[in-house]
Design an enzyme around this catalytic site. Sequence first.
Site, PDB file in Angstrom:
ATOM      1  N   ASP A 171       0.851  -1.205   0.000  1.00 42.52           N
ATOM      2  CA  ASP A 171       0.000   0.000   0.000  1.00 42.52           C
ATOM      3  C   ASP A 171       0.876   1.240   0.000  1.00 42.52           C
ATOM      4  OD1 ASP A 171       0.178  -1.280   2.961  1.00 42.52           O
ATOM      5  OD2 ASP A 171       0.487   0.862   3.040  1.00 42.52           O
TER       6      ASP A 171
ATOM      7  N   ASP B  13       0.532   3.600   2.281  1.00 42.35           N
ATOM      8  CA  ASP B  13       0.250   4.174   3.592  1.00 42.35           C
ATOM      9  C   ASP B  13      -0.914   5.161   3.454  1.00 42.35           C
ATOM     10  OD1 ASP B  13       0.776   4.104   6.330  1.00 42.35           O
ATOM     11  OD2 ASP B  13       1.960   5.917   6.239  1.00 42.35           O
TER      12      ASP B  13
END
Length: 290
Positions: free
Chosen positions: A212, A214
């Site tokens: 991801d 974040d």
Amino acid sequence: MTKAKIGIIGGSGLYKMDALKDVREVEVDTPFGAPSDALIVGTLDGISVAFLPRHGRDHTLLPSELPFRANIYAMKQLGVEYLISASAVGSLKEEAKPLDMVVPDQFIDRTKNRVSTFFGDGIVAHVGFADPVCHQLAGVLADAIASLNLADVTLHRTGTYLCMEGPAFSTKAESNLYRSWGATVIGMTNLPEAKLAREAEIAYATLALVTDYDCWHPDHDNVTVDLVIANLQRNASNAQKVIQETVRRLSENPPISDAHSALKNAILTPMNKVSGATKEKFGVLLQKYL
Ligand SMILES: CSC[C@H]1O[C@H](OP(=O)(O)O)[C@H](O)[C@@H]1O
Ligand SMILES: Nc1ncnc2[nH]cnc12
């Protein structure tokens, strides 16, 4: 006791290694308590390895609850000299995209609540940690990744892993602060492991699997557990291929590592001033210095 020179710690989404054969579960007890789970000792292409799911096989342990000392001690007891940590991480840089693999060469410590030394109890040591990852092991790992030419995966041969406390993910202000520090990826587990592995004279390197962005990226959703696990599941078979290839290369050509003598000039307390009880507690960690 069953022995293995190569250890693997599996993180979020990697709770077992499908390619392991001749599998045996080894319940290890240590002077630092019980590890996260039984260690799974088996063979990969005929090479003996020890596997441990960091959060337990059912993911029951928070990052702050992990028995880091017991995990590393258990690996040492099994004879592990090279330890590969597979971990889910968020990306703090545009160019490290989900599904990419990063082999960090640096760490920043933002943990608050972790015991990350074996020492104390009447014995003082300060290991060098300027280069927290074993350069040679990281090289073998990166070369293994490169050799596999995995579709949609870009390899980043270096990077800084910021280790936060968790369990909540970062705020946007924190995420942007870490970006301003130049960190590449963020996770919650690898720094205490790397420190303890160094004290245990085990060469350590991280296979960081980007799941991801974040929460800093304006064009991507904020990190959630669903996102992490979905991306890791997409990448779990790649991660296992990488580990298998790394293990094969390590057993063909085990590198010499400074990590294997990290305590040589690090212990300050004269051995004749260390109590018998402490020496006994340290067991395999101090054996060669007694
Ligand atoms: C499931 S998202 C957060 C969780 O994932 C990472 O775990 P690991 O390093 O064991 O793969 C991160 O450090 C957090 O513990
Ligand atoms: N964004 C993130 N922050 C902390 N740990 C993570 N593990 C996976 N993604 C993460």
